[in-house]
Design an enzyme around this catalytic site. Structure first.
Site: not given
Length: 150
Positions: A78-80
């Site tokens: 989950q890079f966000t």
């Protein structure tokens, strides 16, 4: 390294209409990796997650860990989680690690968490458009960042 930990009754990841991974009682972890993260961050976070006492004991008190309840884990990249939203309304992710850093650390985290809990950890697919479904139990949701260990 950042994670959002959710205690779930069940969770799954679907990619292109097919279920990639699913779990029953356990933890769904959304995991973000930043450029400065190392194997030390992985080790610290795995130890914390595996021992985190957020499952009810016989008295209904959150006093048992994922290991204690023999629960399962599902880890989704989950890079966000590294969104920067200070300027304007469109977030940027300049702190999120590039693939050559984040993929190996994500895979290392999943391997080490599997070893710590004695079960195969479910995963998503790095960089894929994933649909995550869960039934949050409690709800219990905890955020951790390896840069805030104290």
């Amino acid at each position: 390294m950042r994670t959002v930990i959710q205690r779930v009754q069940h969770a799954s990841v679907t990619i292109n209409g097919s279920i990639k991974s699913s779990i029953g009682n356990g933890l769904l972890l959304l995991l973000g990796v930043e450029e400065a993260d190392t194997s030390e961050d992985v080790d610290w976070l795995v130890k914390k997650v595996a021992a985190l006492r957020i499952f009810d004991d016989e008295n209904g008190v959150m006093n048992r860990s994922l290991v204690d309840v023999e629960g399962e884990a599902l880890v989704v990249s989950q890079f966000t989680l590294y969104a920067s939203y200070k300027k304007g309304n469109r977030p940027s992710w300049f702190r999120a690690a590039r693939h050559e850093i984040s993929v190996p650390l994500y895979e290392e985290f999943c391997r080490k968490l599997s070893d710590a809990i004695g079960k195969q950890v479910g995963t998503g697919e790095f960089g894929a458009d994933m649909k995550v479904e869960l039934l949050n139990d409690g709800p219990v949701t905890i955020c951790m960042d390896t840069k805030n260990k104290e």
